[in-house]
Write a protein that holds these residues in place. Sequence first.
Motif, PDB file in Angstrom:
ATOM      1  N   LEU A 127       0.860  -1.180   0.000  1.00 44.60           N
ATOM      2  CA  LEU A 127       0.000   0.000   0.000  1.00 44.60           C
ATOM      3  C   LEU A 127       0.895   1.228   0.000  1.00 44.60           C
ATOM      4  CD1 LEU A 127      -2.881  -0.852   2.492  1.00 44.60           C
ATOM      5  CD2 LEU A 127      -2.926  -0.827  -0.002  1.00 44.60           C
ATOM      6  N   SER A 128       0.629   2.134  -0.901  1.00 42.53           N
ATOM      7  CA  SER A 128       1.384   3.369  -0.989  1.00 42.53           C
ATOM      8  C   SER A 128       1.179   4.180   0.285  1.00 42.53           C
ATOM      9  CB  SER A 128       0.934   4.177  -2.201  1.00 42.53           C
ATOM     10  OG  SER A 128       1.444   5.485  -2.138  1.00 42.53           O
ATOM     11  N   GLU A 129       2.273   4.650   0.870  1.00 43.58           N
ATOM     12  CA  GLU A 129       2.168   5.494   2.060  1.00 43.58           C
ATOM     13  C   GLU A 129       1.539   6.834   1.727  1.00 43.58           C
ATOM     14  OE1 GLU A 129       5.764   5.773   4.346  1.00 43.58           O
ATOM     15  OE2 GLU A 129       6.189   3.649   4.073  1.00 43.58           O
ATOM     16  N   SER A 130       1.755   7.322   0.506  1.00 45.86           N
ATOM     17  CA  SER A 130       1.244   8.650   0.160  1.00 45.86           C
ATOM     18  C   SER A 130      -0.214   8.627  -0.279  1.00 45.86           C
ATOM     19  CB  SER A 130       2.105   9.286  -0.931  1.00 45.86           C
ATOM     20  OG  SER A 130       2.060   8.519  -2.112  1.00 45.86           O
ATOM     21  N   SER A 131      -0.629   7.590  -1.030  1.00 45.29           N
ATOM     22  CA  SER A 131      -2.000   7.580  -1.563  1.00 45.29           C
ATOM     23  C   SER A 131      -2.907   6.549  -0.907  1.00 45.29           C
ATOM     24  CB  SER A 131      -1.968   7.310  -3.071  1.00 45.29           C
ATOM     25  OG  SER A 131      -1.578   5.956  -3.321  1.00 45.29           O
ATOM     26  N   GLY A 132      -2.323   5.564  -0.236  1.00 45.58           N
ATOM     27  CA  GLY A 132      -3.119   4.481   0.329  1.00 45.58           C
ATOM     28  C   GLY A 132      -3.589   3.482  -0.713  1.00 45.58           C
ATOM     29  N   GLU A 133      -3.120   3.631  -1.951  1.00 45.15           N
ATOM     30  CA  GLU A 133      -3.519   2.749  -3.050  1.00 45.15           C
ATOM     31  C   GLU A 133      -2.553   1.570  -3.168  1.00 45.15           C
ATOM     32  OE1 GLU A 133      -6.270   3.129  -4.776  1.00 45.15           O
ATOM     33  OE2 GLU A 133      -6.794   5.102  -4.003  1.00 45.15           O
ATOM     34  N   GLN A 134      -3.036   0.475  -3.777  1.00 48.04           N
ATOM     35  CA  GLN A 134      -2.206  -0.714  -3.981  1.00 48.04           C
ATOM     36  C   GLN A 134      -1.146  -0.422  -5.030  1.00 48.04           C
ATOM     37  OE1 GLN A 134      -4.262  -4.232  -5.301  1.00 48.04           O
ATOM     38  NE2 GLN A 134      -2.399  -5.446  -5.363  1.00 48.04           N
ATOM     39  N   MET A 135       0.082  -0.825  -4.741  1.00 50.26           N
ATOM     40  CA  MET A 135       1.226  -0.680  -5.642  1.00 50.26           C
ATOM     41  C   MET A 135       1.890  -2.038  -5.807  1.00 50.26           C
ATOM     42  SD  MET A 135       1.896   2.786  -6.145  1.00 50.26           S
ATOM     43  CE  MET A 135       3.613   2.793  -6.560  1.00 50.26           C
ATOM     44  N   VAL A 136       2.553  -2.225  -6.920  1.00 53.80           N
ATOM     45  CA  VAL A 136       3.442  -3.365  -7.109  1.00 53.80           C
ATOM     46  C   VAL A 136       4.856  -2.810  -7.140  1.00 53.80           C
ATOM     47  CG1 VAL A 136       4.180  -5.214  -8.661  1.00 53.80           C
ATOM     48  CG2 VAL A 136       1.757  -4.712  -8.410  1.00 53.80           C
ATOM     49  N   ARG A 137       5.752  -3.456  -6.418  1.00 55.64           N
ATOM     50  CA  ARG A 137       7.167  -3.107  -6.450  1.00 55.64           C
ATOM     51  C   ARG A 137       7.917  -4.336  -6.935  1.00 55.64           C
ATOM     52  NH1 ARG A 137       6.855   0.630  -1.890  1.00 55.64           N
ATOM     53  NH2 ARG A 137       6.284   2.579  -2.913  1.00 55.64           N
ATOM     54  N   LEU A 138       8.777  -4.117  -7.919  1.00 59.34           N
ATOM     55  CA  LEU A 138       9.504  -5.208  -8.565  1.00 59.34           C
ATOM     56  C   LEU A 138      10.971  -4.819  -8.681  1.00 59.34           C
ATOM     57  CD1 LEU A 138       8.430  -7.227 -11.600  1.00 59.34           C
ATOM     58  CD2 LEU A 138      10.555  -5.966 -11.757  1.00 59.34           C
ATOM     59  N   VAL A 139      11.854  -5.779  -8.395  1.00 59.01           N
ATOM     60  CA  VAL A 139      13.295  -5.606  -8.574  1.00 59.01           C
ATOM     61  C   VAL A 139      13.765  -6.721  -9.489  1.00 59.01           C
ATOM     62  CG1 VAL A 139      15.556  -5.541  -7.432  1.00 59.01           C
ATOM     63  CG2 VAL A 139      13.536  -4.605  -6.262  1.00 59.01           C
ATOM     64  N   ALA A 140      14.456  -6.358 -10.564  1.00 62.51           N
ATOM     65  CA  ALA A 140      14.953  -7.338 -11.526  1.00 62.51           C
ATOM     66  C   ALA A 140      16.396  -7.005 -11.888  1.00 62.51           C
ATOM     67  CB  ALA A 140      14.086  -7.340 -12.786  1.00 62.51           C
ATOM     68  N   ARG A 141      17.159  -8.019 -12.234  1.00 64.13           N
ATOM     69  CA  ARG A 141      18.566  -7.831 -12.610  1.00 64.13           C
ATOM     70  C   ARG A 141      18.812  -8.488 -13.953  1.00 64.13           C
ATOM     71  NH1 ARG A 141      21.835  -8.975  -7.941  1.00 64.13           N
ATOM     72  NH2 ARG A 141      21.404  -6.798  -7.506  1.00 64.13           N
ATOM     73  N   ILE A 142      19.537  -7.765 -14.793  1.00 60.36           N
ATOM     74  CA  ILE A 142      19.916  -8.368 -16.069  1.00 60.36           C
ATOM     75  C   ILE A 142      21.204  -9.160 -15.868  1.00 60.36           C
ATOM     76  CG2 ILE A 142      18.753  -6.590 -17.427  1.00 60.36           C
ATOM     77  CD1 ILE A 142      21.523  -5.504 -18.160  1.00 60.36           C
ATOM     78  N   PRO A 143      21.419 -10.191 -16.680  1.00 61.49           N
ATOM     79  CA  PRO A 143      22.627 -11.012 -16.510  1.00 61.49           C
ATOM     80  C   PRO A 143      23.895 -10.219 -16.783  1.00 61.49           C
ATOM     81  CG  PRO A 143      21.042 -12.085 -17.990  1.00 61.49           C
ATOM     82  CD  PRO A 143      20.557 -10.688 -17.733  1.00 61.49           C
ATOM     83  N   ASN A 144      24.985 -10.646 -16.129  1.00 62.08           N
ATOM     84  CA  ASN A 144      26.315 -10.144 -16.475  1.00 62.08           C
ATOM     85  C   ASN A 144      26.685 -10.731 -17.833  1.00 62.08           C
ATOM     86  OD1 ASN A 144      27.385  -8.510 -14.246  1.00 62.08           O
ATOM     87  ND2 ASN A 144      27.144 -10.390 -13.050  1.00 62.08           N
ATOM     88  N   ASP A 145      27.611 -10.098 -18.519  1.00 62.33           N
ATOM     89  CA  ASP A 145      28.107 -10.675 -19.767  1.00 62.33           C
ATOM     90  C   ASP A 145      28.582 -12.098 -19.498  1.00 62.33           C
ATOM     91  OD1 ASP A 145      27.617  -8.413 -21.255  1.00 62.33           O
ATOM     92  OD2 ASP A 145      29.648  -7.607 -20.969  1.00 62.33           O
ATOM     93  N   GLY A 146      28.141 -13.039 -20.306  1.00 67.51           N
ATOM     94  CA  GLY A 146      28.539 -14.435 -20.155  1.00 67.51           C
ATOM     95  C   GLY A 146      27.654 -15.253 -19.253  1.00 67.51           C
ATOM     96  N   ASP A 147      26.819 -14.586 -18.429  1.00 69.60           N
ATOM     97  CA  ASP A 147      25.872 -15.300 -17.568  1.00 69.60           C
ATOM     98  C   ASP A 147      24.687 -15.750 -18.408  1.00 69.60           C
ATOM     99  OD1 ASP A 147      27.445 -14.753 -15.420  1.00 69.60           O
ATOM    100  OD2 ASP A 147      26.077 -13.317 -14.483  1.00 69.60           O
ATOM    101  N   THR A 148      24.034 -16.783 -17.950  1.00 68.03           N
ATOM    102  CA  THR A 148      22.770 -17.188 -18.562  1.00 68.03           C
ATOM    103  C   THR A 148      21.656 -16.826 -17.630  1.00 68.03           C
ATOM    104  OG1 THR A 148      22.976 -19.420 -17.654  1.00 68.03           O
ATOM    105  CG2 THR A 148      23.804 -19.062 -19.906  1.00 68.03           C
ATOM    106  N   ALA A 149      20.512 -16.496 -18.184  1.00 71.11           N
ATOM    107  CA  ALA A 149      19.371 -16.093 -17.351  1.00 71.11           C
ATOM    108  C   ALA A 149      18.787 -17.267 -16.625  1.00 71.11           C
ATOM    109  CB  ALA A 149      18.305 -15.436 -18.219  1.00 71.11           C
TER     110      ALA A 149
END
Length: 149
Positions: A127-149
């Motif tokens: 829940l957003s502290e400022s609006s009280g509305e539902q939010m989605v928070r997402l954290v994603a990382r792209i692979p390093n060179d040579g890494d596989t996803a």
Amino acid sequence: VGWLAANGFDNVVGYDNSTGLLASARRRYPDADLRMASLPALEGVPMGNFANVLCEAVIMHLPREEVPGAVGNMVQLLQPGGTLCLGWRVTNGADRRIDGRLYSAFGAPVVIEALGDAQVLHMEDVLSESSGEQMVRLVARIPNDGDTA
């Protein structure tokens, strides 16, 4: 952006498409590096240049059909191994609010698909502290060179 720079984060750059918001931010944080750019295209923003990208409460104001391109372009901003932190307000049914701002309806799968090879590290509904509305928070990382996803 100003807070990040003032609290020890290096090479912080902020982008917005509103001259008014940029002017307000410059008054509050005169030493911050603030520039004009717009989603979804992000013209003029150097691709592959950032270790981290933070976008909070922005993509929900884009038409739904522009959300995947905007997310994909934010991923393209990242260096190998870079992290995207993304938050948006959840809306059931696209509508225009009284203030004329669009709140598009789209689910997390739209965003996740647009991430490409990036791995979702964290996702939560809050829940957003400022609006009280539902939010989605997402954290994603792209692979390093040579890494596989």
